[in-house]
Write an enzyme that holds these catalytic residues in place. Structure first.
Site, PDB file in Angstrom:
ATOM      1  N   SER A   1      -7.935  51.988  -5.429  1.00 40.60           N
ATOM      2  CA  SER A   1      -8.732  52.119  -6.650  1.00 40.60           C
ATOM      3  C   SER A   1      -9.468  53.456  -6.741  1.00 40.60           C
ATOM      4  O   SER A   1      -9.487  54.075  -7.810  1.00 40.60           O
ATOM      5  CB  SER A   1      -9.716  50.952  -6.765  1.00 40.60           C
ATOM      6  OG  SER A   1      -9.026  49.742  -6.979  1.00 40.60           O
TER       7      SER A   1
ATOM      8  N   LYS B   1     -15.193  37.934  -6.121  1.00 44.34           N
ATOM      9  CA  LYS B   1     -14.981  37.806  -7.562  1.00 44.34           C
ATOM     10  C   LYS B   1     -15.701  36.603  -8.173  1.00 44.34           C
ATOM     11  O   LYS B   1     -16.253  36.691  -9.275  1.00 44.34           O
ATOM     12  CB  LYS B   1     -13.485  37.743  -7.870  1.00 44.34           C
ATOM     13  CG  LYS B   1     -12.758  39.044  -7.554  1.00 44.34           C
ATOM     14  CD  LYS B   1     -11.269  38.958  -7.840  1.00 44.34           C
ATOM     15  CE  LYS B   1     -10.580  40.257  -7.436  1.00 44.34           C
ATOM     16  NZ  LYS B   1      -9.140  40.232  -7.756  1.00 44.34           N
TER      17      LYS B   1
ATOM     18  N   ASP C   1      -7.973  41.292 -14.282  1.00 42.88           N
ATOM     19  CA  ASP C   1      -6.870  40.825 -13.433  1.00 42.88           C
ATOM     20  C   ASP C   1      -5.858  40.015 -14.239  1.00 42.88           C
ATOM     21  O   ASP C   1      -4.644  40.139 -14.046  1.00 42.88           O
ATOM     22  CB  ASP C   1      -7.393  39.930 -12.304  1.00 42.88           C
ATOM     23  CG  ASP C   1      -7.979  40.712 -11.143  1.00 42.88           C
ATOM     24  OD1 ASP C   1      -7.612  41.890 -10.963  1.00 42.88           O
ATOM     25  OD2 ASP C   1      -8.800  40.138 -10.408  1.00 42.88           O
TER      26      ASP C   1
ATOM     27  N   SER D   1      -8.724  35.629  -7.837  1.00 42.95           N
ATOM     28  CA  SER D   1      -7.485  36.160  -8.423  1.00 42.95           C
ATOM     29  C   SER D   1      -6.589  35.029  -8.900  1.00 42.95           C
ATOM     30  O   SER D   1      -5.992  35.108  -9.984  1.00 42.95           O
ATOM     31  CB  SER D   1      -6.737  37.019  -7.404  1.00 42.95           C
ATOM     32  OG  SER D   1      -7.483  38.167  -7.064  1.00 42.95           O
TER      33      SER D   1
END
Length: 263
Positions: free
Chosen positions: A18, A69, A105, A129
């Site tokens: 990233s 997350k 995502d 995810s």
């Protein structure tokens, strides 16, 4: 020209590409943005409070990866878009002094699929995810099943209308998606023979990990099953995140082209 700080929050984090792809965009688009952004890899202790860390680091925006997350979803001042449905946030942006959470995502995964005519999917894992992918695939009309070693987190998927299992279900699935962290440990997410059985009746093996031939993908290759790693998803979700970081001044398609050129 002012400076703004961005980053990716995770544990582990050293594998992340990233910073490479976001910094390429910040450098390319600094005139349009009116600031130079710098994007850092940020290793957080597992017990970290995501909002406090974000604010203490003076960040303007951040991506969130394993295992934070779902925790990020819980601490935002506002949640927007599909993140409201999937209970997981991978993009944080400071907007008018409020911490706003998004999920790129979900769409990033779907855009990365080279074919779109799948009817069914088996997702391995139940983390943030997996939640995002399940939401997106259900929205696209697929029959989604989720396999996890424990019942932890499966209530979410049941409420979404997914078939949930803690032992290997019978049947065939077009897509087999590894959304576990097994590949980061160089392990298979399932017993090899069980996975072989699924692969022999599948159309695509997809591993969210990227940058190397994982045991999961290696097995698919051995069986001559088409396979895909998470590189495409990374670039799509990152370009969608960059659009948020730029306050929509830079479209995700422009960011995507820059990111794809450097990775």
């Amino acid at each position: 020209m002012g400076l703004k700080s961005f980053g990716v929050l995770g544990n582990p984090i050293k594998h992340s590409k990233s910073p490479l792809i976001h910094n390429a965009c910040f450098l390319t688009f600094q005139k349009e943005l009116g600031f130079l952004g710098h994007y850092h890899p940020i290793l957080l202790p597992l017990e970290s409070h995501i909002k406090n860390e974000f604010l203490n680091l003076g960040l303007s925006g951040a991506n969130v990866t394993l295992p934070f997350k779902e925790r990020a979803f819980q601490v935002c001042d506002k949640i927007k878009g599909i993140a409201l449905e999937c209970g997981a946030v991978n993009t944080l942006v400071l907007e008018n002094d409020e911490l706003v959470g998004y999920n790129t995502d979900a769409l990033g995964f779907y855009l990365s699929l080279k074919q779109k005519n799948y009817q069914s999917a088996l997702i391995l894992g139940s983390g943030g995810s997996a939640k995002a992918l399940a939401c997106e695939l259900k929205k696209r009309g697929l029959k989604v099943s989720v396999l996890n070693r424990s019942t932890k987190g499966l209530d979410f998927f049941q409420n979404l209308g997914c078939a949930c299992f803690t032992t290997t279900p019978k049947g065939a699935f077009d897509l087999i998606i590894n959304a576990t962290s097994a590949s980061l440990n160089n392990e298979l997410p399932l017993d090899k023979e069980v996975l072989k059985g699924y692969f022999k009746e599948s159309r695509l093996a997809y591993d969210l990990a990227y940058g190397f031939l994982t045991p999961f993908l290696s097995l698919a290759k051995e069986l001559k099953l088409p396979f895909q790693d998470g590189k495409g998803m990374l670039i799509y979700q990152a370009s969608l995140s960059f659009e948020k970081f730029s306050s929509s001044q830079i479209s995700y398609s422009k960011a995507f082209e820059i990111m794809r050129s450097v990775f």
